[in-house]
Design a protein around this motif. Structure first.
Motif, PDB file in Angstrom:
ATOM      1  N   GLY A 138      57.373 -63.775  15.015  1.00  0.00           N
ATOM      2  CA  GLY A 138      58.562 -63.144  15.419  1.00  0.00           C
ATOM      3  C   GLY A 138      59.656 -64.248  15.694  1.00  0.00           C
ATOM      4  N   VAL A 139      59.290 -65.728  16.051  1.00  0.00           N
ATOM      5  CA  VAL A 139      60.090 -66.529  16.175  1.00  0.00           C
ATOM      6  C   VAL A 139      60.884 -67.155  14.856  1.00  0.00           C
ATOM      7  N   THR A 140      59.949 -67.035  14.030  1.00  0.00           N
ATOM      8  CA  THR A 140      60.241 -67.517  12.604  1.00  0.00           C
ATOM      9  C   THR A 140      61.440 -66.845  11.919  1.00  0.00           C
ATOM     10  N   ARG A 141      61.165 -65.484  12.363  1.00  0.00           N
ATOM     11  CA  ARG A 141      61.638 -64.088  11.499  1.00  0.00           C
ATOM     12  C   ARG A 141      63.146 -64.154  12.263  1.00  0.00           C
ATOM     13  N   SER A 142      63.205 -64.120  13.387  1.00  0.00           N
ATOM     14  CA  SER A 142      64.447 -64.283  14.231  1.00  0.00           C
ATOM     15  C   SER A 142      65.412 -65.491  13.699  1.00  0.00           C
TER      16      SER A 142
ATOM     17  N   LEU B  41      65.168 -67.226  11.140  1.00  0.00           N
ATOM     18  CA  LEU B  41      65.634 -66.676   9.683  1.00  0.00           C
ATOM     19  C   LEU B  41      66.610 -65.940   9.682  1.00  0.00           C
ATOM     20  N   TRP B  42      66.669 -64.680  10.322  1.00  0.00           N
ATOM     21  CA  TRP B  42      67.814 -63.870  10.364  1.00  0.00           C
ATOM     22  C   TRP B  42      69.103 -64.342  11.040  1.00  0.00           C
ATOM     23  N   LEU B  43      69.107 -65.189  12.066  1.00  0.00           N
ATOM     24  CA  LEU B  43      70.048 -66.115  12.841  1.00  0.00           C
ATOM     25  C   LEU B  43      70.882 -67.040  11.600  1.00  0.00           C
ATOM     26  N   GLY B  44      70.000 -67.796  10.798  1.00  0.00           N
ATOM     27  CA  GLY B  44      70.633 -68.383   9.795  1.00  0.00           C
ATOM     28  C   GLY B  44      71.154 -67.858   8.847  1.00  0.00           C
TER      29      GLY B  44
END
Length: 199
Positions: free
Chosen positions: A3-7, A9-12
């Motif tokens: 979830g942290v990685t996905r978040s 990624l979306w933030l970037g």
């Protein structure tokens, strides 16, 4: 993917693409002020397409992009073939430097050098010289992409074609180039991006 990685990624992605979406949305703004929304309007697009000099400049830029991309793709592919399929040859180091040098040199230095060259040989500055300059700058990017593909190809396929009687040119046109075509297409897009970045 956590979830942290996905978040992250979306933030970037939001950080990169949100300004573009905002810019597109505000291009339909009726107000003369960028920061004030004055209602939906296509007046700025009407002004854009009625601006003759701007349209002419865009047409020239498109021509340069097309011709420079085609030239750089052909030259970059040939350069990659020379470097990856012909081993050591006299002048290889110089040739490698000429191909890859423009990638690491400042664009201003390349542009000034080419300008002095064109003046020195008496070549009129215009569309042709712009295409030459952009192709010179972008050829190295195509060569890198195609060379990486050639490095990963199974050489036994080319050797098998040669064992079956195919000459070097036929091996090149029926085996090597078709197998490297996906990277050549990807390499073809590199000069276009380089053109828009350096224009």
């Amino acid at each position: 993917m956590s979830g942290v990685t996905r978040s992250a990624l979306w933030l970037g992605l939001s950080f990169l693409y949100a300004p573009i979406f905002v810019l597109v949305a505000y291009s339909f703004n009726a107000s003369n002020l960028v920061t004030v929304w004055g209602g939906f309007s296509i007046r700025w697009y009407a002004a854009l397409f009625s601006d003759g000099p701007l349209i002419a400049a865009a047409w020239v830029s498109l021509q340069v992009a097309v011709f420079a991309s085609l030239t750089a793709t052909v030259l970059g592919t040939l350069a990659a073939l020379a470097l990856e399929r012909h081993g050591r040859f006299r002048g290889r180091s110089l040739f490698t430097g000429l191909v890859y040098g423009p990638m690491v040199m400042p664009e201003v230095m390349i542009g000034l050098s080419l300008l002095l060259l064109f003046i020195g040989i008496g070549l009129d500055r215009g569309l042709v010289t712009i295409v030459i300059a952009h192709a010179t700058f972008c050829t190295g990017f195509v060569a890198v992409v195609v060379a990486a593909r050639l490095r990963g190809l199974d050489r036994s396929l080319e050797e098998a074609a040669a064992d079956l009687g195919a000459g070097p040119f036929r091996v090149l046109t029926t085996v090597t180039l078709p197998l490297s075509l996906p990277r050549s297409r990807r390499g073809h897009s590199s000069p276009s991006r380089c053109h828009w970045m350096t224009s």
